[in-house]
Design an enzyme around this catalytic site. Structure first.
Site, PDB file in Angstrom:
ATOM      1  N   GLU A  41       0.821  -1.213   0.000  1.00 11.79           N
ATOM      2  CA  GLU A  41       0.000   0.000   0.000  1.00 11.79           C
ATOM      3  C   GLU A  41       0.856   1.266   0.000  1.00 11.79           C
ATOM      4  O   GLU A  41       0.505   2.256  -0.625  1.00 11.79           O
ATOM      5  CB  GLU A  41      -0.962  -0.002   1.188  1.00 11.79           C
ATOM      6  CG  GLU A  41      -2.122  -0.966   1.031  1.00 11.79           C
ATOM      7  CD  GLU A  41      -2.941  -0.733  -0.236  1.00 11.79           C
ATOM      8  OE1 GLU A  41      -3.005   0.415  -0.711  1.00 11.79           O
ATOM      9  OE2 GLU A  41      -3.501  -1.711  -0.757  1.00 11.79           O
ATOM     10  N   THR A  47       1.235   5.454  -7.440  1.00 13.14           N
ATOM     11  CA  THR A  47       2.100   4.635  -8.278  1.00 13.14           C
ATOM     12  C   THR A  47       1.299   3.509  -8.906  1.00 13.14           C
ATOM     13  O   THR A  47       0.491   2.881  -8.218  1.00 13.14           O
ATOM     14  CB  THR A  47       3.245   4.043  -7.426  1.00 13.14           C
ATOM     15  OG1 THR A  47       3.947   5.113  -6.791  1.00 13.14           O
ATOM     16  CG2 THR A  47       4.204   3.238  -8.265  1.00 13.14           C
ATOM     17  N   LEU A  84      11.836   5.116  -7.606  1.00 14.77           N
ATOM     18  CA  LEU A  84      10.380   5.015  -7.475  1.00 14.77           C
ATOM     19  C   LEU A  84       9.717   6.365  -7.230  1.00 14.77           C
ATOM     20  O   LEU A  84       8.542   6.549  -7.515  1.00 14.77           O
ATOM     21  CB  LEU A  84      10.016   4.038  -6.347  1.00 14.77           C
ATOM     22  CG  LEU A  84       8.562   3.575  -6.288  1.00 14.77           C
ATOM     23  CD1 LEU A  84       8.112   2.985  -7.618  1.00 14.77           C
ATOM     24  CD2 LEU A  84       8.363   2.557  -5.176  1.00 14.77           C
ATOM     25  N   GLY A  85      10.482   7.318  -6.713  1.00 16.92           N
ATOM     26  CA  GLY A  85       9.909   8.642  -6.492  1.00 16.92           C
ATOM     27  C   GLY A  85       9.222   8.764  -5.139  1.00 16.92           C
ATOM     28  O   GLY A  85       9.002   7.764  -4.442  1.00 16.92           O
ATOM     29  N   TYR A 124      -6.686   7.091   3.008  1.00 19.74           N
ATOM     30  CA  TYR A 124      -6.793   5.966   2.077  1.00 19.74           C
ATOM     31  C   TYR A 124      -6.022   4.745   2.594  1.00 19.74           C
ATOM     32  O   TYR A 124      -6.555   3.634   2.681  1.00 19.74           O
ATOM     33  CB  TYR A 124      -6.280   6.328   0.675  1.00 19.74           C
ATOM     34  CG  TYR A 124      -6.050   5.077  -0.112  1.00 19.74           C
ATOM     35  CD1 TYR A 124      -7.129   4.385  -0.628  1.00 19.74           C
ATOM     36  CD2 TYR A 124      -4.769   4.518  -0.231  1.00 19.74           C
ATOM     37  CE1 TYR A 124      -6.956   3.179  -1.275  1.00 19.74           C
ATOM     38  CE2 TYR A 124      -4.594   3.310  -0.875  1.00 19.74           C
ATOM     39  CZ  TYR A 124      -5.677   2.645  -1.389  1.00 19.74           C
ATOM     40  OH  TYR A 124      -5.516   1.438  -2.000  1.00 19.74           O
ATOM     41  N   ASP A 142     -10.205   6.110  -3.088  1.00 23.81           N
ATOM     42  CA  ASP A 142      -9.072   6.551  -3.918  1.00 23.81           C
ATOM     43  C   ASP A 142      -9.613   7.057  -5.245  1.00 23.81           C
ATOM     44  O   ASP A 142     -10.827   7.228  -5.403  1.00 23.81           O
ATOM     45  CB  ASP A 142      -8.057   5.414  -4.105  1.00 23.81           C
ATOM     46  CG  ASP A 142      -8.563   4.348  -5.061  1.00 23.81           C
ATOM     47  OD1 ASP A 142      -9.774   4.334  -5.375  1.00 23.81           O
ATOM     48  OD2 ASP A 142      -7.748   3.526  -5.514  1.00 23.81           O
ATOM     49  N   CYS A 203     -19.410   0.453 -20.795  1.00 24.15           N
ATOM     50  CA  CYS A 203     -20.739   0.564 -20.182  1.00 24.15           C
ATOM     51  C   CYS A 203     -21.707  -0.499 -20.704  1.00 24.15           C
ATOM     52  O   CYS A 203     -22.596  -0.949 -19.980  1.00 24.15           O
ATOM     53  CB  CYS A 203     -21.317   1.958 -20.413  1.00 24.15           C
ATOM     54  SG  CYS A 203     -20.393   3.254 -19.571  1.00 24.15           S
ATOM     55  N   CYS A 212     -26.703   3.063 -12.610  1.00 28.77           N
ATOM     56  CA  CYS A 212     -25.735   4.152 -12.826  1.00 28.77           C
ATOM     57  C   CYS A 212     -26.451   5.412 -13.327  1.00 28.77           C
ATOM     58  O   CYS A 212     -26.982   5.446 -14.438  1.00 28.77           O
ATOM     59  CB  CYS A 212     -24.678   3.697 -13.841  1.00 28.77           C
ATOM     60  SG  CYS A 212     -23.415   4.933 -14.153  1.00 28.77           S
TER      61      CYS A 212
END
Length: 362
Positions: A41, A47, A84-85, A124, A142, A203, A212
């Site tokens: 996580e 990412t 990876l940043g 999150y 998220d 859809c 929806c």
DNA sequence: AATACGGGGGC
DNA sequence: GCCCCAGTATT
């Protein structure tokens, strides 16, 4: 808010669980313990799975247990994270491992609130870990969930404000069956990633199309509403790094109602459009009219820097110096400037009494 | 409420 | 090349 009932909500929740059953996405951290869940996580924050996967493999190989991670040095952890940043994630992950091993006697937090209290764990990630690893009935929110909810219910709420986010959080929570939190959270996120995609969602084959709102009104492409973009203007920051014969340079302190208040920087002139070098020189001469300096030398020294990243680096450098706390130009010994590199954007070399700033691209 | 962090991917 | 991305901490 559109009409919705507990029965309808639980039906949607069940449909998402059904969909999840039919569209499994096997990933190496699924069904593992809290340590693997924590690792994945944190790595997956901001990412993509494809990008994070090799790093997850590397981490479980190098640090198979939370004890191994806690024992490792920060340097080793950062090295494994290289490329990876968002490197503060690695530092936070390492600190969390040490907290769990040393302060909590190796016992992982279990509740949403307990995870949330750790640095590096936000709403999150706290919901994700506590639900995946401990069945905590807390809905994740998220980007995927946001998109799904936005289309399903088309709520009149701005996701990017704190109040609007609460509306979405409550929508997600209402759909979540408390006895299947882990599966449901997986389901709705995967549904967003695989079926209810940002562009060209499928859809026609969606088993939620009857529920929806966006689909029923044929406005799916309008959802989710884009973040309202505040008009952005370019700001051109031109820095000068003057150096005199005695090895002194000048810096100034930012004032006014603007970014980086009170922080120090090399002398700056700002323009709203790009400017030719000769004109910038005039701007500087105007700004420094009381300063006696050698134009011929300084003209070779300044560089036009457009990236605000450079400013950021500048104040890191200058903050390290012990400077009087008042506005105006300060003289600083150039030789006292530490040998430093602007992260990613610019390298700075000290040669004789001149500083050269070179933009680099990685 | 706004800003920084960082890569990769899409146009 | 430029724009975007949506989690968290900081201001």
């Amino acid at each position: 808010m559109k009409s919705s009932s507990p029965a309808r909500e639980s039906e949607i929740g069940q449909l998402l669980l059904d969909w999840h059953q039919d569209h499994p996405r096997p990933l190496p951290w699924k069904g593992k313990g809290p340590y693997e869940t924590l690792l994945s996580e944190i790595i997956l924050q901001q990412t993509r799975v494809e990008q994070g996967l090799p790093y997850y493999q590397r981490f479980v190989t190098l640090f198979p247990t939370i004890n191994d991670l806690a024992k490792a040095s920060e340097d080793e952890v950062l090295h494994a994270w290289q490329g990876l940043g968002y490197y503060s994630r690695a530092r936070n992950l390492h600190r969390i491992a040490r907290t769990i091993v040393e302060d909590l006697d190796g016992a992982f937090p279990q509740t949403y609130e307990a995870w949330l209290s750790l640095k590096g764990i936000g709403p999150y990630t706290a919901a994700a870990i506590s639900s995946f690893a401990f069945g905590e009935p807390k809905a994740v929110l998220d980007g995927n969930v946001y998109r799904v909810l936005s289309r399903l219910f088309t709520p009149n709420a701005d996701f990017f404000s704190s109040g609007g986010r609460k509306v979405y959080q409550e929508l997600a929570q209402k759909l979540l069956p408390t006895d299947q939190a882990a599966s449901f959270n997986q389901a709705i996120m995967n549904f967003g990633a695989m079926q209810c995609t940002p562009k060209q969602p499928d859809c026609d084959n969606c088993l939620l199309k009857m529920h929806c709102q966006a689909y029923q009104r044929s406005v799916v492409p309008m959802y989710p509403p884009a973040k309202q973009t505040i008009l952005k203007r370019h700001r051109y920051f031109h820095y000068l790094v003057p150096v005199d014969q005695s090895g002194m340079t000048w810096i100034e302190q930012r004032t006014g109602n603007d970014i980086w208040q009170q922080l120090y920087q090399f002398p700056l002139v700002e323009t709203l459009s790009s400017v030719h070098s000769a004109d910038i020189q005039k701007l500087f001469l105007n700004k420094f009219q009381l300063v006696d300096w050698n134009t011929e030398n300084t003209s070779k020294i300044y560089k036009q820097i457009l990236s605000h990243q450079v400013i950021h680096a500048c104040f890191h450098l200058l903050n390290g110096l012990d400077l009087p706390q008042h506005t105006g130009f300060e003289r600083v010994k150039i030789k006292n400037l530490p040998n430093f590199a602007f992260p990613k954007v610019v390298h700075c070399y000290l040669m004789d009494y001149s500083i050269y700033l070179n933009a680099i691209h990685q």
